[in-house]
Scaffold this motif. Structure first.
Motif, mmCIF file in Angstrom:
data_model
loop_
_atom_site.group_PDB
_atom_site.id
_atom_site.type_symbol
_atom_site.label_atom_id
_atom_site.label_comp_id
_atom_site.label_asym_id
_atom_site.label_seq_id
_atom_site.Cartn_x
_atom_site.Cartn_y
_atom_site.Cartn_z
ATOM 1 N N LEU A 159 0.826 -1.213 0.000
ATOM 2 C CA LEU A 159 0.000 0.000 0.000
ATOM 3 C C LEU A 159 0.856 1.258 0.000
ATOM 4 O O LEU A 159 0.339 2.366 -0.067
ATOM 5 C CB LEU A 159 -0.933 0.004 1.218
ATOM 6 N N MET A 243 -10.321 4.191 3.399
ATOM 7 C CA MET A 243 -9.878 3.584 4.652
ATOM 8 C C MET A 243 -8.469 2.988 4.546
ATOM 9 O O MET A 243 -7.707 3.050 5.491
ATOM 10 C CB MET A 243 -10.878 2.516 5.092
ATOM 11 N N MET A 244 -8.136 2.423 3.391
ATOM 12 C CA MET A 244 -6.844 1.745 3.290
ATOM 13 C C MET A 244 -5.685 2.700 3.013
ATOM 14 O O MET A 244 -4.603 2.527 3.558
ATOM 15 C CB MET A 244 -6.903 0.654 2.224
ATOM 16 N N THR A 245 -5.862 3.675 2.141
ATOM 17 C CA THR A 245 -4.730 4.560 1.812
ATOM 18 C C THR A 245 -5.086 6.046 1.878
ATOM 19 O O THR A 245 -4.220 6.881 1.702
ATOM 20 C CB THR A 245 -4.228 4.291 0.382
ATOM 21 N N SER A 246 -6.325 6.379 2.106
ATOM 22 C CA SER A 246 -6.840 7.761 1.983
ATOM 23 C C SER A 246 -6.377 8.424 0.695
ATOM 24 O O SER A 246 -6.077 9.611 0.686
ATOM 25 C CB SER A 246 -6.510 8.656 3.175
ATOM 26 N N ASP A 250 0.951 9.490 -2.210
ATOM 27 C CA ASP A 250 1.161 10.584 -3.153
ATOM 28 C C ASP A 250 -0.008 10.706 -4.141
ATOM 29 O O ASP A 250 0.186 10.987 -5.313
ATOM 30 C CB ASP A 250 2.476 10.357 -3.915
ATOM 31 N N GLY A 251 -1.231 10.469 -3.663
ATOM 32 C CA GLY A 251 -2.407 10.661 -4.505
ATOM 33 C C GLY A 251 -2.587 9.619 -5.586
ATOM 34 O O GLY A 251 -3.452 9.762 -6.437
#
Lengths: 302, 455
Positions: A159, A243-246, A250-251
């Motif tokens: 992730l 929830m996992m990476t918002s 780096d988008g």
């Protein structure tokens, strides 16, 4: 209704209004909670509406549209969304078809496969996200350990690496949602008549040939349905990514819906967010219309 | 109840009136059923009437360990004010909380008292959502300037007047395992870390810890935690003397790209020299410390309880002074109590609200156990707080506290933290060079500054 035995002019009028009358509660909800907000979204897109001020704000004309279409972040999130859609739709259609055909061949214990493949689908997205965050965790996670087993010395940060993050989320999503498509295919398989199978078998077609030339073509309408439902669902992805990476790293996993959420609720720029949501709505609407067109053509051919 | 049952005189009562009347009837019924009248909170929300004079609505975003402490503080208030009916509501931290607070205030249904981050104060105050406080009203409840830590007090001012009462300062600090540090030869006779200040000294200390753990020297959240990367950058950037990132409430970009590049180059060194893993999420960073795979952790003080619950030997201290070009600095924020703008004065009930605020500050000792440095000097200077370990060991960090730059797109959990933090992450992982990272920050901030402000 009792009036069917003795039709009269008054009762037929009553019948005429029975359907719409029963539809009315739903229609009201539809107007208040769907059409109303949609109109508000369209209107707010033409204003500098702010979450921090009451009212619509200053009239902006087409400024929001100009700004959104010229915003690199808008195009990037749209690309991310489409990438996620490709990563999930392809395996979710092919894999669920394959699994359904295989599971359907079991006479005994078919219930077990149905249950096993459908079970993850009933879990809420929060549970899935939490589960896969443990699996994908760096240094300590199961997925890295598993890859090390196969001789990869420095496994990727599932992730944390921009190249892998979306693929990891897509893999989790496939595992989680495949049950729904699987069930649709199983239902489609029930509609394939036994005689066709038998006729093909008499003509000397082996199992593989029967699947390829009989079952798959006869599942065509199910495939159209599954594909389009899946594309629409994937285009609306938000919760598991949030929830996992918002949206990070780096988008690289930020979907369009998160851009809407961020500009609307984090920055308070409701006008801008409305414009983005309307554009995303148009994309999804376009996909749905293509579906209708495809189905109509398929029906004409039959 | 303000509403009367609508009289039949108007030819057709409007929908709103009918609804109101119906709700008022329902509310009366509910109030009659529940002796305390608790059920009428909902009705009050619909009809917009002022809550009963003894009711105090309080909103906060505290869950977990902080939430437990906040509940204990409320119990202390309840025990001392039996006639007041304190209704507290806890919401999920972050933007959902601020959205609710903003919309409730705009819709004339605000709570009497609410918790906010001071980094959010300029935006909320500029949008006119907060009640301006007057020193004489505050003084009536013993809340005078001399009893507050100077930095959070100054940050509570907007346009020359106080708009909030600060509760704490929560800086970005350094956690360390005392057992690992001892083996690495980093402790002096008193159990304090030997010199970790200075760019090379800090990395040397991390390397020494790495030799002991066999895995990593230290850890910091980088995946999914742009705000943590922002805090690391913001601390070092201010230590280099970079000044502000933006000015004029975010309308002008003033970032010093040379200073930013210097800070970023150092952040890159941390991952390049392999003393800190470049890809760890928030929980992972803590786990690395608690499982002994890292000797140091850079995180906010609010994790003190989480680390403590792992029952390992650890201590805390302010973030090292890596650069000496400017006064000591570390990223920080503060929780503060505000009175959202109420539709009427009677709805606000100033003295009841301020009495509650004062009571919260008197419970500062309880609050500080969760890691936060109390802003209330009688507590901060008390013997009881000084004996609180490790909480008192980093209290001096509050003197170097630097808040997020004031901008409508800045503050806790904001877009600024995200875009700047993302740029830091990409330098940290080695995807971008330090100078390119600094240029990217400037570009993204300019882009944000050029947008129409929602306030």
């Amino acid at each position: 209704m009792a009036t069917t035995t003795a039709p009269s002019s008054t009762s037929s009028r009553g019948d005429r209004w029975a359907g719409p009358g029963m539809l009315l509660p739903f229609a009201l909800f539809y107007l208040v909670f769907l059409v109303g907000p949609l109109i508000y979204t369209v209107v707010a897109g033409f204003f500098e509406t702010s979450l921090l001020k009451s009212g619509l704000g200053d009239f902006a004309g087409l400024t929001n549209y100009k700004e959104v279409l010229g915003d690199a972040e808008f195009w990037r999130t749209l690309r991310n969304t489409l990438w996620f859609t490709v990563l999930t739709t392809v395996p979710l259609v092919l894999l669920s078809l394959a699994l359904a055909v295989l599971a359907d061949r079991f006479v005994r214990g078919r219930w077990f496969f149905r249950f096993a493949f459908f079970a993850p689908f009933v879990l809420p997205s929060a549970v899935i996200s939490l589960l896969f965050m443990f699996i994908y965790a760096d240094q300590l996670g199961l997925a890295q350990e598993a890859v090390k087993w196969f001789g990869v010395e420095t496994p990727p940060s599932w992730l944390g690496d921009p190249d892998w993050a979306m693929i990891s989320i897509a893999a989790a999503t496939v595992w989680w949602t495949i049950g729904f498509n699987f069930v649709l295919y199983l239902a489609g398989l029930q509609d394939v008549p036994r005689e066709v199978h038998e006729a093909a078998a008499i003509d000397g077609a082996g199992p593989w040939q029967r699947i390829r030339h009989v079952v798959v073509p006869m599942l065509g309408r199910t495939t159209t349905l599954v594909t389009v439902l899946q594309i629409i669902a994937s285009l609306k992805v938000f919760d598991q990514i949030y929830m996992m990476t918002s949206g990070g790293p780096d988008g690289s996993t930020r979907p369009s819906l998160q851009l809407i959420y961020d500009t609307g609720f984090v920055e308070g720029r409701v006008g801008y967010a409305s414009t983005v949501s309307l554009l995303l709505f148009l994309v999804i609407l376009f996909v749905s219309l293509v579906w209708f067109a495809l189905v109509r053509r398929a029906e004409k051919e039959n | 109840m303000r509403d009367r049952i609508p009289t039949p005189s108007p030819p057709a009562p409007s929908r709103r009136r009918v609804l109101r009347g119906g709700l008022a009837l329902g509310a009366t019924g509910a109030a009659a059923l529940t002796v305390g009248g608790c059920g009428s909170t909902i009705a009050q929300g619909f009809t917009g009437g002022a809550p009963s004079p003894s009711r105090l609505n309080f909103w906060n975003p505290f869950t977990g360990g902080d939430g437990e402490r906040m509940l204990a503080m409320q119990d202390a208030y309840r025990a001392a004010h039996r006639s007041t009916e304190l209704k507290s509501a806890t919401f999920l931290w972050g933007n959902p909380y601020y959205t609710k607070l903003t919309l409730a205030t705009l819709g004339d249904r605000p709570p009497q008292v609410a918790v906010v981050h001071l980094s959010k104060l300029p935006t909320l105050a500029e949008a006119g959502l907060l009640t301006e406080l007057h020193t004489e009203d505050l003084a009536r409840h013993g809340l005078t300037e001399d009893k507050f830590d100077a930095r959070p007090w100054r940050k509570s001012q907007f346009g020359g007047a106080p708009h909030a009462v600060p509760l704490d300062t929560h800086p970005f600090v350094l956690y360390f395992r005392t057992d690992i540090a001892k083996k690495a030869g980093l402790l002096d006779g008193q159990g304090q870390l030997v010199d970790v200040d200075g760019p090379d000294a800090f990395i040397d200390a991390l390397r020494a810890a790495k030799e002991v753990t066999g895995a990593w020297g230290g850890s910091i959240a980088s995946v999914k935690e742009a705000s943590m990367q922002f805090r690391l950058f913001w601390s070092l950037y201010r230590q280099v003397g970079g000044g502000d990132l933006v000015a004029d409430q975010g309308k002008r970009v003033v970032i010093d790209t040379a200073a930013a590049a210097e800070a970023l180059a150092y952040i890159r060194r941390l991952s390049q020299e392999k003393v800190i893993p470049a890809n760890t999420d928030g929980k992972g960073a803590i786990t690395l410390l608690t499982t002994g795979k890292a000797g140091f952790l850079m995180d906010g003080v609010w994790q003190a309880l989480a680390v403590q619950s792992a029952k390992v030997k650890f201590d805390m201290r302010p973030l090292p002074r890596v650069f000496k070009d400017a006064p000591y600095a570390c990223a920080a924020d503060s929780h503060a109590l505000v009175l959202p703008k109420a539709p009427t004065e009677s709805a606000q009930r100033l003295d009841l609200s301020l009495g509650f605020v004062a009571s919260m500050l008197h419970s500062s000792k309880l609050w500080s156990e969760g890691g936060h440095v109390p802003a209330w000097l009688p507590t901060q200077r008390s013997r009881a707080y000084k004996e609180l370990v490790p909480q008192s060991h980093y209290a001096t960090a509050a003197d170097g506290a630097v808040y997020d730059p004031a901008a409508w797109y800045g503050g806790a959990g904001s877009t600024m933290q995200n875009v700047v933090g993302d740029a830091v992450t990409s330098v940290f992982t080695g995807d971008t060079s330090a100078t390119a990272g600094a240029a990217r920050m400037r570009r993204e901030l300019r882009d944000l500054a050029s947008r129409p402000a929602p306030v």
